[in-house]
Write a protein that holds these residues in place. Structure first.
Motif, mmCIF file in Angstrom:
data_model
loop_
_atom_site.group_PDB
_atom_site.id
_atom_site.type_symbol
_atom_site.label_atom_id
_atom_site.label_comp_id
_atom_site.label_asym_id
_atom_site.label_seq_id
_atom_site.Cartn_x
_atom_site.Cartn_y
_atom_site.Cartn_z
ATOM 1 N N ALA A 1 54.099 40.154 63.567
ATOM 2 C CA ALA A 1 52.661 39.949 63.732
ATOM 3 C C ALA A 1 52.342 38.468 63.912
ATOM 4 N N VAL A 2 53.060 37.608 63.180
ATOM 5 C CA VAL A 2 52.855 36.165 63.310
ATOM 6 C C VAL A 2 53.288 35.701 64.699
ATOM 7 N N VAL A 3 54.436 36.190 65.152
ATOM 8 C CA VAL A 3 54.943 35.835 66.473
ATOM 9 C C VAL A 3 53.947 36.249 67.552
ATOM 10 N N SER A 4 53.470 37.479 67.477
ATOM 11 C CA SER A 4 52.530 37.985 68.479
ATOM 12 C C SER A 4 51.244 37.171 68.484
ATOM 13 N N HIS A 5 50.772 36.837 67.287
ATOM 14 C CA HIS A 5 49.528 36.080 67.183
ATOM 15 C C HIS A 5 49.683 34.699 67.810
ATOM 16 N N LEU A 6 50.748 34.011 67.492
ATOM 17 C CA LEU A 6 50.954 32.669 68.023
ATOM 18 C C LEU A 6 51.172 32.682 69.530
ATOM 19 N N ARG A 7 51.888 33.687 70.014
ATOM 20 C CA ARG A 7 52.115 33.746 71.465
ATOM 21 C C ARG A 7 50.801 33.881 72.232
ATOM 22 N N GLY A 8 49.810 34.416 71.586
ATOM 23 C CA GLY A 8 48.510 34.521 72.239
ATOM 24 C C GLY A 8 47.872 33.185 72.540
ATOM 25 N N PHE A 9 48.396 32.116 71.932
ATOM 26 C CA PHE A 9 47.864 30.778 72.172
ATOM 27 C C PHE A 9 48.703 29.995 73.172
ATOM 28 N N ASN A 10 49.737 30.604 73.719
ATOM 29 C CA ASN A 10 50.566 29.870 74.691
ATOM 30 C C ASN A 10 49.716 29.351 75.849
ATOM 31 N N ARG A 11 48.915 30.230 76.397
ATOM 32 C CA ARG A 11 48.005 29.824 77.472
ATOM 33 C C ARG A 11 46.616 30.315 77.118
ATOM 34 N N VAL A 12 45.660 29.395 77.114
ATOM 35 C CA VAL A 12 44.297 29.761 76.719
ATOM 36 C C VAL A 12 43.304 29.297 77.767
ATOM 37 N N ALA A 13 42.199 30.022 77.850
ATOM 38 C CA ALA A 13 41.111 29.653 78.751
ATOM 39 C C ALA A 13 40.137 28.748 78.013
ATOM 40 N N ASP A 14 39.304 28.063 78.772
ATOM 41 C CA ASP A 14 38.285 27.226 78.143
ATOM 42 C C ASP A 14 36.932 27.479 78.801
ATOM 43 N N VAL A 15 35.909 26.879 78.220
ATOM 44 C CA VAL A 15 34.549 27.160 78.677
ATOM 45 C C VAL A 15 34.266 26.619 80.069
ATOM 46 N N THR A 16 35.133 25.752 80.588
ATOM 47 C CA THR A 16 34.923 25.236 81.937
ATOM 48 C C THR A 16 35.493 26.176 82.995
ATOM 49 N N GLY A 17 36.177 27.232 82.537
ATOM 50 C CA GLY A 17 36.798 28.160 83.466
ATOM 51 C C GLY A 17 38.252 27.849 83.752
ATOM 52 N N GLY A 18 38.760 26.804 83.146
ATOM 53 C CA GLY A 18 40.159 26.442 83.359
ATOM 54 C C GLY A 18 41.066 27.118 82.346
ATOM 55 N N GLU A 19 42.357 26.926 82.527
ATOM 56 C CA GLU A 19 43.366 27.428 81.600
ATOM 57 C C GLU A 19 44.331 26.297 81.287
ATOM 58 N N THR A 20 44.894 26.332 80.099
ATOM 59 C CA THR A 20 45.838 25.289 79.708
ATOM 60 C C THR A 20 46.912 25.867 78.808
ATOM 61 N N LEU A 21 48.096 25.248 78.848
ATOM 62 C CA LEU A 21 49.126 25.544 77.870
ATOM 63 C C LEU A 21 48.777 24.772 76.609
ATOM 64 N N LEU A 22 48.451 25.481 75.561
ATOM 65 C CA LEU A 22 48.045 24.840 74.308
ATOM 66 C C LEU A 22 49.279 24.476 73.507
ATOM 67 N N ARG A 23 49.461 23.204 73.225
ATOM 68 C CA ARG A 23 50.655 22.764 72.505
ATOM 69 C C ARG A 23 50.389 22.828 70.999
ATOM 70 N N TYR A 24 50.170 24.046 70.523
ATOM 71 C CA TYR A 24 49.794 24.253 69.130
ATOM 72 C C TYR A 24 50.933 23.968 68.163
ATOM 73 N N ALA A 25 52.179 23.858 68.655
ATOM 74 C CA ALA A 25 53.294 23.531 67.771
ATOM 75 C C ALA A 25 53.426 22.029 67.554
ATOM 76 N N ASP A 26 52.770 21.228 68.372
ATOM 77 C CA ASP A 26 52.753 19.781 68.186
ATOM 78 C C ASP A 26 51.821 19.482 67.009
ATOM 79 N N PRO A 27 52.315 18.868 65.929
ATOM 80 C CA PRO A 27 51.462 18.648 64.748
ATOM 81 C C PRO A 27 50.175 17.895 65.056
ATOM 82 N N LEU A 28 50.251 16.893 65.924
ATOM 83 C CA LEU A 28 49.061 16.109 66.244
ATOM 84 C C LEU A 28 48.017 16.969 66.948
ATOM 85 N N VAL A 29 48.452 17.739 67.930
ATOM 86 C CA VAL A 29 47.538 18.629 68.648
ATOM 87 C C VAL A 29 46.968 19.679 67.698
#
Length: 280
Positions: A82-110
């Motif tokens: 469940a943790v793996v599935s949840h985190l994978r959902g953040f690999n690529r995310v959309a934003d309010v501008t209509g764009g998409e980005t690879l979210l580097r959520y594993a980077d502590p600073l990010v």
């Protein structure tokens, strides 16, 4: 039962898979880019590491500067899948501008800036089955923390609810990610200047470097610079010729512009880099 995991950023922890597998302890490593469009770069993406409660790796993050700059600790009572599935959902995310980005959520600073941008209620939806997320707080670029201060993002974990999950980055999140990027840029500039101008940097009053970098980046942006190379050049010339080198009417930069025998470069980036090559 609460399980603790290490979330490692493979891009910030070189040769992560080999180094983790070569440790003399039982570790299970789940590259979160496996079975995704970024499978080929799995070793450079987020890696979820599960270990025994007395794992040396989980102890090492408290004192290992490289680990606390490249990994975070998450806790959950949910099954690992469940943790793996949840985190994978953040690999690529959309934003309010209509764009998409690879979210580097594993980077502590990010992760620190990203999670800090949510309200308490929204944070619960973002964390889902994760009850605690331990992240070393960012420090000024010139400060090396031997014992980092840890911030714990927490909430009463519940099973992930797709109706509540916040997967689109709002304005606050985009602003937070921009702050993270700015701090990362300053870190890279500082390390570059350390190599090229160590004596000049060391002469700065203690604690002044961060403000100085902020001011130089603001000046460079106001003059139309856009590339990291140009920002580095701007900072280097500022150290050698003064912070107002570009505006000083009788300064060497303005004289150089006036002496050009051909029309000047079309962009501010080209101008400053051509000047830099002429004086270095």
């Amino acid at each position: 039962m609460i399980c603790r995991y290490l979330l490692v950023d493979g891009a910030r922890y070189p040769n992560a898979l080999a180094r983790l597998y070569n440790r003399h302890e039982a570790l299970e490593v789940e590259p979160l880019y496996f079975d995704t469009p970024w499978h080929a770069a799995a070793d450079l993406g987020p890696l979820l590491v599960s270990a025994d409660a007395d794992s040396a790796l989980l102890r090492d993050i408290e004192s290992d500067a490289e680990l606390h700059a490249s990994a975070t600790v998450i806790c959950s009572q949910a099954p690992g899948a469940a943790v793996v599935s949840h985190l994978r959902g953040f690999n690529r995310v959309a934003d309010v501008t209509g764009g998409e980005t690879l979210l580097r959520y594993a980077d502590p600073l990010v992760a620190w800036f990203w999670l800090s941008s949510y309200s308490a209620e929204a944070l619960g939806a973002v964390m889902g089955p994760i009850s605690e997320w331990h992240i070393a707080e960012p420090s000024a670029v010139s400060v090396q923390q031997e014992s980092p201060r840890w911030r714990v993002f927490s909430h009463a974990a519940k099973p992930a609810d797709p109706q509540l999950r916040i997967s689109i980055l709002g304005r606050a999140q985009l602003s937070a990610l921009e702050q993270a990027g700015q701090l990362q840029l300053k870190g890279r500039l500082y390390r570059w200047l350390q190599q090229h101008r160590p004596a000049v940097l060391s002469s700065m009053p203690e604690g002044a470097l961060d403000d100085w970098l902020n001011a130089r980046l603001a000046d460079a942006s106001a003059c139309g610079l856009t590339t990291e190379r140009s920002f580095a050049v701007w900072c280097d010339v500022s150290l050698c010729e003064g912070n107002d080198f570009a505006a000083a009417p009788q300064g060497s930069y303005q004289r150089w512009l006036a002496e050009q025998q051909v029309p000047p470069a079309q962009t501010p980036d080209q101008q400053i880099q051509h000047y830099y090559r002429s004086v270095v």
